[in-house]
Design an enzyme around this catalytic site. Structure first.
Site, PDB file in Angstrom:
ATOM      1  CE  LYS A  10      42.917  79.829  38.006  1.00 25.67           C
ATOM      2  NZ  LYS A  10      42.591  78.468  37.580  1.00 25.67           N
ATOM      3  CB  CYS A  11      39.375  84.542  44.995  1.00 24.62           C
ATOM      4  SG  CYS A  11      38.220  85.263  46.180  1.00 24.62           S
ATOM      5  N   GLY A  12      38.310  87.359  43.311  1.00 23.85           N
ATOM      6  CA  GLY A  12      38.273  88.813  43.356  1.00 23.85           C
ATOM      7  C   GLY A  12      38.448  89.366  44.763  1.00 23.85           C
TER       8      GLY A  12
END
Length: 114
Positions: A10-12
């Site tokens: 979920k982390c860019g």
């Protein structure tokens, strides 16, 4: 070369770091979704030592209650125990290769250990 990434999909920044690793043909990547399979306090201690940073520097502040809990000023053992118990407190992504460990913020830091 083998690389292990402690990854949050979920982390860019984590996704961008993983993309760098996957686009390098010489790298065999192992992905550990640390929120589902958290590292132990001992493994975290080793990763931070190898990265040359303190557990407090590996503490995720944004989106957590780490500050309210006093973790930035806590001793290493307390921080590591909190991270192992609640992996959301681990700043990501961490990448480990035979050349070392980096907290890849920004994602290009991964190139230092490839």
């Amino acid at each position: 070369m083998k690389a292990t990434i402690w990854h949050n999909p979920k982390c860019g920044t984590s996704r961008k770091t993983l993309a760098i690793l996957e686009n390098l043909s010489k790298v065999d990547v192992t992905i550990v979704e640390y929120l589902k399979d958290p590292p132990s306090a001992e493994k975290l201690a080793q990763l931070y030592t190898d990265a040359g940073i303190t557990p407090q520097q590996g503490l995720r502040m944004r989106g957590t209650d780490a500050g309210e809990r006093g973790l930035p000023d806590a001793d290493d053992a307390t921080v590591l125990a909190a991270m192992a118990a609640e992996p959301i407190l681990i700043e990501r992504p961490l990448v480990e290769t035979e050349k070392g460990v980096r907290l890849c913020r920004p994602q290009d830091r991964v190139l230092e250990i490839i």
